[in-house]
Design an enzyme around this catalytic site. Structure first.
Site, PDB file in Angstrom:
ATOM      1  N   GLU A 119       0.651   7.912  -3.377  1.00 32.22           N
ATOM      2  CA  GLU A 119       1.467   7.585  -2.214  1.00 32.22           C
ATOM      3  C   GLU A 119       2.683   8.503  -2.104  1.00 32.22           C
ATOM      4  O   GLU A 119       3.042   8.950  -1.014  1.00 32.22           O
ATOM      5  CB  GLU A 119       1.900   6.118  -2.273  1.00 32.22           C
ATOM      6  CG  GLU A 119       0.760   5.132  -2.085  1.00 32.22           C
ATOM      7  CD  GLU A 119       0.059   5.291  -0.748  1.00 32.22           C
ATOM      8  OE1 GLU A 119       0.755   5.366   0.286  1.00 32.22           O
ATOM      9  OE2 GLU A 119      -1.185   5.358  -0.733  1.00 32.22           O
ATOM     10  N   HIS A 143       2.402  11.229   0.902  1.00 32.83           N
ATOM     11  CA  HIS A 143       3.193  10.756   2.038  1.00 32.83           C
ATOM     12  C   HIS A 143       4.691  11.039   1.933  1.00 32.83           C
ATOM     13  O   HIS A 143       5.295  11.535   2.888  1.00 32.83           O
ATOM     14  CB  HIS A 143       2.964   9.260   2.230  1.00 32.83           C
ATOM     15  CG  HIS A 143       1.540   8.897   2.494  1.00 32.83           C
ATOM     16  ND1 HIS A 143       0.865   9.301   3.627  1.00 32.83           N
ATOM     17  CD2 HIS A 143       0.643   8.178   1.760  1.00 32.83           C
ATOM     18  CE1 HIS A 143      -0.382   8.846   3.592  1.00 32.83           C
ATOM     19  NE2 HIS A 143      -0.542   8.163   2.472  1.00 32.83           N
ATOM     20  N   HIS A 196       0.854  -1.193   0.000  1.00 31.42           N
ATOM     21  CA  HIS A 196       0.000   0.000   0.000  1.00 31.42           C
ATOM     22  C   HIS A 196       0.886   1.239   0.000  1.00 31.42           C
ATOM     23  O   HIS A 196       0.805   2.064  -0.890  1.00 31.42           O
ATOM     24  CB  HIS A 196      -0.929  -0.015   1.221  1.00 31.42           C
ATOM     25  CG  HIS A 196      -1.902   1.123   1.260  1.00 31.42           C
ATOM     26  ND1 HIS A 196      -2.934   1.198   2.172  1.00 31.42           N
ATOM     27  CD2 HIS A 196      -2.010   2.249   0.513  1.00 31.42           C
ATOM     28  CE1 HIS A 196      -3.628   2.313   1.972  1.00 31.42           C
ATOM     29  NE2 HIS A 196      -3.084   2.973   0.982  1.00 31.42           N
TER      30      HIS A 196
END
Length: 319
Positions: A162, A166, A79
């Protein structure tokens, strides 16, 4: 403690040279009293997102099977790698100059209407950035297309999300930490994707569960505590977060009348770490998902309440 070499998939000498200069003489643990930006170099120690999460999906389909986007056999999928603050809160989309997400989610920096709007990205997809980096990028891209799989969207959109949401919020992945003259454009993106892959490879969730006779099944259910104890035994005794979806247990026939309102289909595992030195060094100290007193699972706790479903027919690559 997690330990792996830098860039196990995509070795790039200039990147290693640059990061070698970020290695502290005495590794400092993130979230410790010493790990404050005013006391240490934020390229040498993770000072912003010191609670690091390596997160995995268990999906049963992709929605893009007809386009060849399939799930790997005998494996969870990656993920992401997330930088939470030491108190368990987090921020997102920290650098709009490196915002490559075409569909920001949430669409503000706080996830609330009063947050700063995140501008959708409209340029080339991030997979083209990797191919432009030559052999290391091609090699990593092949791995990502096997193990970093999106659902209901192309893989590269998940990767862009992502990175943008992040990676831009880690101090050790900041552009200033990649100042070596030989570094190529988007090398920070390659580095983040590669390090995310290395954490994932160190955490073979499927294999650990299978060794305890916990395997995907549409006829046999499992008990949350058994899954937790199995994974904790491989994570220095620290319990990871387990995420479930689907029906709540007390909405099912088996759970009718129960006060247990946890969800019943296993979908995610989040492993928590504090890290010594830069995140890229791969020296993680496992910590529990409840380190800040929060929940360690959204799954039902009743005996036999959790389903670890088989993949849908045609959704998985052949082993």
């Amino acid at each position: 403690m997690a330990r792996f070499g830098l860039f196990g998939l995509a070795v790039a000498g200039s990147v290693q040279t640059a990061l070698a200069g970020c290695k502290p003489h005495k590794p400092v643990l993130s979230c410790s009293a010493e790990a404050e930006s005013g006391l240490v170099d934020s390229c040498k120690v993770e000072t912003f997102g010191g609670l690091v999460l390596s997160t995995q999906f268990w999906d049963t389909y992709t929605g893009l099977e007809s386009e060849g986007q399939l799930l790997p056999a005998n494996s969870f999928t990656l993920h992401g790698l997330w930088p939470d603050f030491c108190n368990g809160s987090w921020t997102q989309y920290c650098d709009f100059a490196r915002q490559y997400d075409p569909k920001p989610d949430p669409n503000t920096t706080t996830g609330k209407p009063d947050g700063v709007p995140v501008p959708p990205y409209t340029g080339p997809s991030v997979d083209t950035f990797l191919t432009a980096l030559g052999h290391p990028g091609h090699k990593l891209l092949a791995w990502m297309n096997k193990y970093w799989i999106a659902q209901k969207q192309p893989n590269h959109q998940l990767w862009a999300h992502e990175f943008s949401k992040h990676a831009t919020c880690f101090s050790t992945f900041a552009p200033s930490c990649f100042s070596h003259k030989d570094l190529k454009k988007h090398q920070d993106l390659l580095t983040f994707f590669d390090v995310s892959a290395q954490y994932f490879k160190f955490l073979p969730t499927y294999d650990w569960l299978a060794a305890a006779d916990i395997t995907p099944s549409n006829t046999t259910s499992y008990t949350l505590v058994d899954i937790q104890s199995t994974l904790a035994s491989h994570h220095d005794g620290q319990v990871p977060y387990l995420g479930c979806s689907g029906k709540r247990y007390n909405e099912t026939e088996a759970g009718k009348g129960s006060l247990d309102n946890g969800f019943t289909a296993l979908t995610e595992v989040w492993y928590y770490y504090h890290v010594y030195g830069p995140v890229q060094a791969g020296k993680g100290k496992p910590v529990g998902a409840d380190i800040n007193g929060g929940s360690i699972s959204s799954c039902a706790k009743a005996e036999g309440a959790v389903w670890y479903y088989e993949r849908a027919k045609g959704s998985e690559r052949k082993a």
